[in-house]
Design an enzyme around this catalytic site. Sequence first.
Site, short mmCIF file in Angstrom:
data_model
loop_
_atom_site.label_atom_id
_atom_site.label_comp_id
_atom_site.label_asym_id
_atom_site.label_seq_id
_atom_site.Cartn_x
_atom_site.Cartn_y
_atom_site.Cartn_z
N ASN A 229 0.88 -1.17 0.00
CA ASN A 229 0.00 0.00 0.00
C ASN A 229 0.91 1.21 0.00
O ASN A 229 1.45 1.58 1.03
CB ASN A 229 -0.90 -0.02 1.25
CG ASN A 229 -1.72 1.26 1.39
OD1 ASN A 229 -1.79 2.07 0.47
ND2 ASN A 229 -2.34 1.44 2.55
N TRP A 230 1.09 1.79 -1.19
CA TRP A 230 2.04 2.90 -1.32
C TRP A 230 1.54 4.18 -0.65
O TRP A 230 2.28 5.10 -0.46
CB TRP A 230 2.32 3.18 -2.80
CG TRP A 230 3.11 2.14 -3.51
CD1 TRP A 230 3.56 0.93 -3.02
CD2 TRP A 230 3.58 2.21 -4.87
NE1 TRP A 230 4.26 0.25 -3.99
CE2 TRP A 230 4.29 1.00 -5.13
CE3 TRP A 230 3.46 3.14 -5.90
CZ2 TRP A 230 4.88 0.74 -6.36
CZ3 TRP A 230 4.04 2.88 -7.14
CH2 TRP A 230 4.75 1.68 -7.36
N LYS A 231 0.24 4.21 -0.36
CA LYS A 231 -0.38 5.45 0.16
C LYS A 231 -0.06 6.61 -0.79
O LYS A 231 0.06 6.39 -1.99
CB LYS A 231 0.09 5.70 1.60
CG LYS A 231 -0.12 4.46 2.48
CD LYS A 231 -0.01 4.72 3.93
CE LYS A 231 -0.27 3.41 4.69
NZ LYS A 231 -0.34 3.60 6.12
N HIS B 145 -9.74 1.70 4.31
CA HIS B 145 -8.50 1.86 5.07
C HIS B 145 -8.73 2.85 6.22
O HIS B 145 -9.51 3.79 6.08
CB HIS B 145 -7.38 2.37 4.15
CG HIS B 145 -6.04 2.34 4.82
ND1 HIS B 145 -5.63 3.31 5.69
CD2 HIS B 145 -5.05 1.40 4.78
CE1 HIS B 145 -4.42 2.99 6.15
NE2 HIS B 145 -4.05 1.84 5.61
N GLU C 86 -7.12 5.24 7.27
CA GLU C 86 -6.87 6.65 6.92
C GLU C 86 -8.06 7.25 6.19
O GLU C 86 -8.35 8.44 6.31
CB GLU C 86 -5.56 6.76 6.12
CG GLU C 86 -4.36 6.53 7.04
CD GLU C 86 -3.15 5.89 6.39
OE1 GLU C 86 -3.03 5.90 5.16
OE2 GLU C 86 -2.32 5.33 7.15
N GLU D 264 -5.99 -4.39 10.33
CA GLU D 264 -4.94 -3.40 10.56
C GLU D 264 -5.24 -2.62 11.84
O GLU D 264 -5.99 -1.63 11.78
CB GLU D 264 -4.86 -2.43 9.38
CG GLU D 264 -4.54 -3.08 8.06
CD GLU D 264 -3.90 -2.11 7.08
OE1 GLU D 264 -2.82 -2.41 6.58
OE2 GLU D 264 -4.48 -1.02 6.85
N GLY E 130 2.08 2.47 10.68
CA GLY E 130 3.10 3.51 10.53
C GLY E 130 3.77 3.91 11.83
O GLY E 130 4.48 4.92 11.88
N SER F 126 2.81 -1.99 10.37
CA SER F 126 4.26 -2.12 10.65
C SER F 126 4.77 -3.53 10.42
O SER F 126 5.64 -4.00 11.14
CB SER F 126 4.59 -1.63 12.07
OG SER F 126 4.26 -0.26 12.21
N GLY G 59 2.59 -1.11 4.27
CA GLY G 59 2.72 0.31 3.95
C GLY G 59 4.17 0.69 3.76
O GLY G 59 4.76 0.48 2.70
N GLY G 60 4.78 1.23 4.81
CA GLY G 60 6.15 1.75 4.72
C GLY G 60 7.14 0.80 4.06
O GLY G 60 7.94 1.22 3.21
#
Length: 248
Positions: free
Chosen positions: A9-11, A94, A96, A166, A172, A211, A232-233
């Site tokens: 998930n590149w966001k 998600h 966010e 999640e 993150g 994470s 993500g990251g």
Amino acid sequence: MRRKLIAGNWKMNGSQAANAVLLQGIKDGLGNAACAVAVCVPAPYFAQCQSALAGSAVGWGAQDLSVHEAGAYTGEVSAAMLLDFGCAYAIVGHSERRTYHGESNELVAQKTVRALKSGLTPIVCVGESLAERESGNTAAVVGAQVDAVLAALSGDELGNIVIAYEPVWAIGTGKTATPEMAQEVHAMLRARLAAKNPAAAERVQILYGGSMKPDNAKELLAMPDIDGGLIGGASLKAADFLAIVAAA
Ligand code: PGA
């Protein structure tokens, strides 16, 4: 045995130049991965993914989709547009989007239906906040999130979704749920699915996100109900992403 899925998930990260390096790195290092692999990218880069990933084993998807089919919805991106670029997946709900865009359980359910009816695989995200976990409400919160989606689907349709658990406090932050904590929620989610369609519940991939990194992926992915990761990251560096793919 469920096949595992590792989805990036590149966001809101990336550029044409950076994406080209990342996608090439993933393709070059993938080898014969035993799991399914995908990247979920910002909408402006669908075309880039379509051409860069054509013929590779890496699928791609979106991070959201409009609940509407087409028309006067300025700024929104429809399921048909995603399909136009060969997208296979759409992340839905998600945390966010739930937090910054006020997406309700009901809207998330409707977007899930829109994705499924269009032929996309929705990756439906659920998860509790830190306050909700500390007050003992994880099962109630996550259960309500998934129940809203299940209420909108037929027993057959539910076999075609992917779920991502999640925990919001792990996204993150570098804090990961322990494998046991995650497994407990994953098992609860699968039981909810099974109450509606036991056979389909055995097929649904339930990913963990929050994470997940090369150094914790293996123990998380070893749990019986953790069928992959939403990353993500660590999906922004080919080496890290590939190390998680290798762990799966
Ligand atoms: P993270 O993000 O891996 O950076 O914690 C996961 C996600 O939000 O999908």
